[in-house]
Design an enzyme around this catalytic site. Structure first.
Site, PDB file in Angstrom:
ATOM      1  N   LYS A 116       0.783  -1.244   0.008  1.00 25.91           N
ATOM      2  CA  LYS A 116      -0.003  -0.062   0.116  1.00 25.91           C
ATOM      3  C   LYS A 116       0.730   1.236  -0.062  1.00 25.91           C
ATOM      4  CE  LYS A 116      -3.554  -1.056   3.177  1.00 25.91           C
ATOM      5  NZ  LYS A 116      -4.563  -1.227   3.659  1.00 25.91           N
ATOM      6  N   LYS A 158      -0.536   2.086   9.448  1.00 26.52           N
ATOM      7  CA  LYS A 158      -1.278   0.981   8.610  1.00 26.52           C
ATOM      8  C   LYS A 158      -0.031   0.061   8.382  1.00 26.52           C
ATOM      9  CE  LYS A 158      -4.921   2.475   5.899  1.00 26.52           C
ATOM     10  NZ  LYS A 158      -5.542   3.354   5.143  1.00 26.52           N
ATOM     11  N   GLY A 164      -8.111  -6.320   5.183  1.00 27.66           N
ATOM     12  CA  GLY A 164      -9.249  -6.856   6.054  1.00 27.66           C
ATOM     13  C   GLY A 164      -9.574  -5.966   7.249  1.00 27.66           C
ATOM     14  N   LYS A 201      -2.502  10.724   7.322  1.00 29.93           N
ATOM     15  CA  LYS A 201      -3.630  11.516   8.278  1.00 29.93           C
ATOM     16  C   LYS A 201      -4.709  10.752   8.603  1.00 29.93           C
ATOM     17  CE  LYS A 201      -5.026  15.452   9.762  1.00 29.93           C
ATOM     18  NZ  LYS A 201      -4.486  15.666  11.153  1.00 29.93           N
ATOM     19  N   ARG A 292      -9.106  -7.312  -7.136  1.00 29.88           N
ATOM     20  CA  ARG A 292      -9.715  -8.803  -7.228  1.00 29.88           C
ATOM     21  C   ARG A 292     -11.294  -8.236  -7.214  1.00 29.88           C
ATOM     22  NH1 ARG A 292     -11.860  -7.722  -2.413  1.00 29.88           N
ATOM     23  NH2 ARG A 292     -10.472  -6.997  -0.627  1.00 29.88           N
TER      24      ARG A 292
HETATM   25  P1  ADP Z   1      -8.009  -2.640   4.604  1.00 30.46           P
HETATM   26  O1  ADP Z   1      -7.259  -2.969   3.471  1.00 30.46           O
HETATM   27  O2  ADP Z   1      -7.547  -3.415   5.781  1.00 30.46           O
HETATM   28  O3  ADP Z   1      -9.413  -2.809   4.239  1.00 30.46           O
HETATM   29  P2  ADP Z   1      -8.181   0.104   4.198  1.00 30.46           P
HETATM   30  O4  ADP Z   1      -6.865   1.113   3.939  1.00 30.46           O
HETATM   31  O5  ADP Z   1      -9.166  -0.007   3.003  1.00 30.46           O
HETATM   32  O6  ADP Z   1      -7.599  -1.322   4.977  1.00 30.46           O
HETATM   33  O7  ADP Z   1      -9.131   0.977   5.189  1.00 30.46           O
HETATM   34  C1  ADP Z   1     -10.236   0.221   5.855  1.00 30.46           C
HETATM   35  C2  ADP Z   1     -11.051   1.184   6.525  1.00 30.46           C
HETATM   36  O8  ADP Z   1     -10.336   1.758   7.576  1.00 30.46           O
HETATM   37  C3  ADP Z   1     -11.505   2.349   5.665  1.00 30.46           C
HETATM   38  O9  ADP Z   1     -12.626   2.142   5.108  1.00 30.46           O
HETATM   39  C4  ADP Z   1     -11.768   3.419   6.743  1.00 30.46           C
HETATM   40  O10 ADP Z   1     -12.900   3.002   7.471  1.00 30.46           O
HETATM   41  C5  ADP Z   1     -10.518   3.207   7.780  1.00 30.46           C
HETATM   42  N1  ADP Z   1      -9.500   3.644   7.393  1.00 30.46           N
HETATM   43  C6  ADP Z   1      -8.518   3.643   6.649  1.00 30.46           C
HETATM   44  N2  ADP Z   1      -7.610   4.542   6.541  1.00 30.46           N
HETATM   45  C7  ADP Z   1      -8.000   5.569   7.185  1.00 30.46           C
HETATM   46  C8  ADP Z   1      -7.699   7.125   7.317  1.00 30.46           C
HETATM   47  N3  ADP Z   1      -6.582   7.543   7.151  1.00 30.46           N
HETATM   48  N4  ADP Z   1      -8.455   7.826   8.210  1.00 30.46           N
HETATM   49  C9  ADP Z   1      -9.750   7.447   8.734  1.00 30.46           C
HETATM   50  N5  ADP Z   1     -10.041   5.939   8.667  1.00 30.46           N
HETATM   51  C10 ADP Z   1      -9.270   5.178   7.886  1.00 30.46           C
END
Ligand code: ADP
Length: 459
Positions: A116, A158, A164, A201, A292
């Protein structure tokens, strides 16, 4: 066109791929673990191969077993579904080496988007607005503190290879950064095999908006509009809809165009989803791309009339997209409720045998499921039992249809999240389309336990 496809998955998504293959006149091979012998995907595939014991590491994640099954049965393609090996660049590479077509993007694109931190850089370069954050992985406390100070708190740590909804840490003050960084790194290493983490952020109460795209091997890429997936619990989606109740045609055209250009820039092929967060001012920022089919692809199918799985198969077989951007029209509104085998209060998994099962039909209802009376919901796999989708002329009709569908659904013997969905649909904010990823906080009954207990399927 392919003659026979192996489906490297189980449950409702294996059945979904069987539906598409049958309509295209393609034979299917189901693989199954010893726990799944009596599942419907095994019953409805043309041929079946047992690939190992119940544990997914030894069956549905076992690349040699899956490739052998494909070779023994003479398959010319593999559809990975979602979850399991669907984002495995390794499987895509092994398929290439074995002259079996992987129904998904190239290994190169899967690898790029799977990291990512790298995906953020690539998207930024392609002109996509990304959330402010670190340029790459953050490997020291000093660097973490510096990045977070520049971004301003709160920030979110992250896992670069995460997914997930797991392994994310929100940090609100500098005093908490060092320990959060250490824990996140350790968790990322344990869960994803790579300890790299990055900082972004943190957006308070955003909406989750994502674009579905399709790209063929002839340079054509289209988007199928957006989905809104803001109703989440612990970053895992519960309800998704298409279109977003707040997106205008202009925003769709603008962001859709940016996504299509970015996909072309990285030579994206097959189906994909570009995920964004929308802040309270209405600005949208890229967070990640999933290489996917998504769990929630069905709501897009309902509003566009396009069968995404059939398109995936056609694209992988080398066919050109048979429609252009201008041919795609969003009709009405569609909603999906993920029915999980979980306690509706604690969300603890509730596997077991379904002893009574009945779902209604009627206009505008689509249910994708492997469930039936006397079927077993296995404790070994994710807890998604059924995706109940409704489509209406507008959002109000889709909601009314969802309510009556949930009321008329009978699932006995296991606990499900249906009562949770009923409560959400009664909320004035939901009805008015005032959604955010913090929506579910209003129902919180307890402090979430560390580690996360929900096994809901990946996005
Ligand atoms: P994953 O791949 O684990 O699903 P994502 O990056 O798609 O992770 O994020 C999943 C969820 O986490 C988002 O839909 C949101 O609710 C929350 N999230 C992720 N990044 C942020 C951020 N920078 N600020 C606020 N919420 C976030």
């Amino acid at each position: 066109m392919f003659k026979k496809i192996l489906i490297a998955n189980r449950g409702e998504i294996a059945l979904r791929v069987i539906c598409a293959a049958r309509e295209l006149g393609i034979k299917t091979v189901a693989v199954y673990s010893q726990a799944d012998e009596h599942q419907l995907h095994v019953r409805f595939a043309d041929e079946v191969v047992c690939i190992g014991p119940p544990r997914s590491a030894e069956s549905y994640l076992n690349v040699p077993a899956i490739i052998s099954a494909a070779e023994i049965t003479g398959c010319d393609a593999i559809h990975p579904g979602y979850g399991f090996l669907s984002e495995s660049a390794y499987l895509a590479e092994v398929c290439e080496a074995c002259h079996i077509r992987f129904i998904g993007p190239s290994p190169h694109v899967i690898r790029l988007m799977g990291d990512k931190a790298r995906a953020r850089r690539a998207m930024k370069k392609a002109g996509v607005p990304i959330l402010p954050g670190s340029d790459g992985p953050v490997d020291s406390e000093e660097r973490g503190l510096k990045v977070a100070k520049e971004l301003g708190y709160p920030v979110i740590i992250k896992a670069a290879n995460g997914g997930g909804g797991r392994g994310m840490r929100i940090v609100r003050t500098p005093a908490d950064l060092a320990s959060a960084l250490r824990t996140a790194t350790r968790e990322a290493q344990a869960a994803f095999g790579v300890g790299d983490v990055y900082i972004e952020k943190y957006v308070e109460g955003p909406r989750h908006i994502e674009f579905q795209i399709l790209g063929d091997h002839h340079g054509n890429v289209v988007h199928l509009g957006e989905r809104e997936c803001s109703i989440q619990r612990r970053h895992q989606k519960l309800i998704e809809e298409a279109p977003s109740p707040v997106f205008t045609e202009r925003q769709r055209k603008k962001l859709g165009g940016i996504v299509v250009d970015a996909a072309k820039a990285v030579q994206y092929t097959n189906a994909g989803t570009f995920e964004f967060l929308m802040d309270q001012q209405g600005n949208t920022f890229f967070i990640e791309a999933n290489t996917r089919l998504q769990v929630e692809h069905g709501v897009t199918e309902l509003v566009t009339g396009i069968d995404i799985v059939k398109e995936q198969i056609r694209i992988a077989a080398g066919e050109k997209l048979s429609f252009k951007q201008g041919d795609i029209e969003i009709r009405g509104a569609a909603i999906e409720c993920r029915v999980n085998a979980e306690d509706p209060v604690t969300f603890a998994p509730s596997p077991g045998v379904i002893n009574a099962y009945s779902v209604p039909g009627g206009p505008g209802v689509r249910i994708d499921t492997f469930a039936h009376a006397d079927c077993t919901v296995s404790p070994y796999y994710d807890s998604l039992v059924a995706k109940i989708m409704t489509h209406g002329r507008d959002r109000t009709e889709a909601i009314a249809r969802m309510k009556r569908t949930l009321d008329m659904t009978v699932v006995e013997g296991i606990k499900t999240t249906i009562p949770v969905h009923k409560r959400i649909l009664e909320e004035a904010d939901f009805v008015a389309g005032r959604l955010s990823t913090a929506f579910m906080d209003r129902f919180a009954v307890e402090k979430p336990a560390a580690g996360g207990s929900s096994l809901a399927a990946a996005g």
